[in-house]
Design a protein around this motif. Sequence first.
Motif, short mmCIF file in Angstrom:
data_model
loop_
_atom_site.label_atom_id
_atom_site.label_comp_id
_atom_site.label_asym_id
_atom_site.label_seq_id
_atom_site.Cartn_x
_atom_site.Cartn_y
_atom_site.Cartn_z
N UNK A 124 0.68 -1.23 0.14
CA UNK A 124 0.00 0.04 0.06
C UNK A 124 0.76 1.16 -0.01
N UNK A 125 1.86 1.42 0.74
CA UNK A 125 2.73 2.66 0.83
C UNK A 125 3.45 3.06 -0.56
N UNK A 126 3.86 2.14 -1.36
CA UNK A 126 4.66 2.53 -2.72
C UNK A 126 3.34 2.52 -3.57
N UNK A 127 2.21 2.00 -3.45
CA UNK A 127 1.27 2.28 -4.43
C UNK A 127 0.74 3.60 -4.29
N UNK A 128 0.25 3.89 -3.17
CA UNK A 128 -0.15 5.50 -2.77
C UNK A 128 0.91 6.34 -3.18
N UNK A 129 2.27 6.07 -2.95
CA UNK A 129 3.38 7.18 -3.36
C UNK A 129 3.22 7.20 -4.91
N UNK A 130 3.03 6.30 -5.76
CA UNK A 130 3.16 6.21 -7.20
C UNK A 130 1.91 7.08 -7.64
N UNK A 131 0.78 6.67 -6.93
CA UNK A 131 -0.47 7.48 -7.22
C UNK A 131 -0.38 8.81 -6.95
N UNK A 132 0.19 9.32 -5.80
CA UNK A 132 0.36 10.79 -5.63
C UNK A 132 1.15 11.25 -6.62
N UNK A 133 2.39 10.84 -6.68
CA UNK A 133 3.19 11.34 -7.93
C UNK A 133 2.68 11.53 -9.15
N UNK A 134 1.78 10.49 -9.64
CA UNK A 134 1.28 10.58 -10.70
C UNK A 134 0.33 11.81 -11.17
N UNK A 135 -0.62 11.81 -9.98
CA UNK A 135 -1.69 13.12 -10.09
C UNK A 135 -0.77 14.41 -10.07
N UNK A 136 0.43 14.26 -9.20
CA UNK A 136 1.25 15.66 -9.21
C UNK A 136 2.10 16.18 -10.51
N UNK A 137 2.20 14.85 -11.28
CA UNK A 137 2.97 15.16 -12.40
C UNK A 137 1.91 15.07 -13.73
N UNK A 139 -0.51 13.20 -14.71
CA UNK A 139 -0.59 11.92 -15.47
C UNK A 139 0.60 11.39 -16.07
N UNK A 140 1.83 12.14 -15.78
CA UNK A 140 3.03 11.80 -16.33
C UNK A 140 3.90 10.92 -15.09
N UNK A 141 4.29 9.69 -15.69
CA UNK A 141 4.88 8.78 -14.39
C UNK A 141 6.56 9.44 -14.15
N UNK A 142 6.79 9.52 -12.99
CA UNK A 142 8.07 10.12 -12.61
C UNK A 142 9.20 9.42 -12.17
N UNK A 143 10.14 9.71 -11.56
CA UNK A 143 11.30 8.77 -11.63
C UNK A 143 11.03 7.86 -10.08
N UNK A 144 10.18 8.36 -9.26
CA UNK A 144 10.15 7.73 -8.05
C UNK A 144 8.80 6.59 -7.97
#
Length: 210
Positions: A124-137, A139-144
């Motif tokens: 759950x932690x890394x999935x939420x991290x990826x979702x947050x970064x996705x919306x912040x960018x 809908x562009x996938x970041x490096x994290x």
Amino acid sequence: FWPSCEGSPPCSLRFPLRLRGVGQAAMAANATAAICEVGGGGLLLPFSDGEQKWNKTGRAFIYFAALLWCFLGVSIVADIFMAAIEAVTSKKKDKKLSNGRTIAVKVWNETVANLTLMALGSSAPEILLSVIELFANEMYAGELGPSTIVGSAAFNLLCIIAVCVYVIPDGEKRTIKQPVVFAITATFSVFAYLWLIIILALSSPDLVTP
């Protein structure tokens, strides 16, 4: 990096989600200031205007304390989440057999529970991290985000299994109680890595289509 868009809608409309290549990421890093430098910024940092002008040692201490505080919060939430999942998956019900006997059986199938709820709780932690970064960018996938998910899965598959095998004392052995669960998890994990290699390195390098 992008295919030709002549005679078609803009590539940003056709491919709203993509991975940045190494070369493009390097150029972007050189063109913009780092988060810790004046003029730089990120999703959360800086907390206030002029923060980059503070003393670096003091800022490092503040950031480290804030990071520990976030880790503590995530650990508390993760412990509660995992305890709730264990309570759900351990629930039993009475089942009447054909001979008239009544036995207690688990409501959840152990294979399904391990491959769904337990996996979701631990990731759950890394999935939420990826979702947050996705919306912040936008809908562009970041490096994290993607790297965190793939790295966590690789660690669970390779390092955890290696440690479990290594710590067994000499002359002793251990038996996997649920070989079906282990076999399914290992098979689909290896398939996932092979599929990532195919789609990100062979069929469409550094590009994720909707």
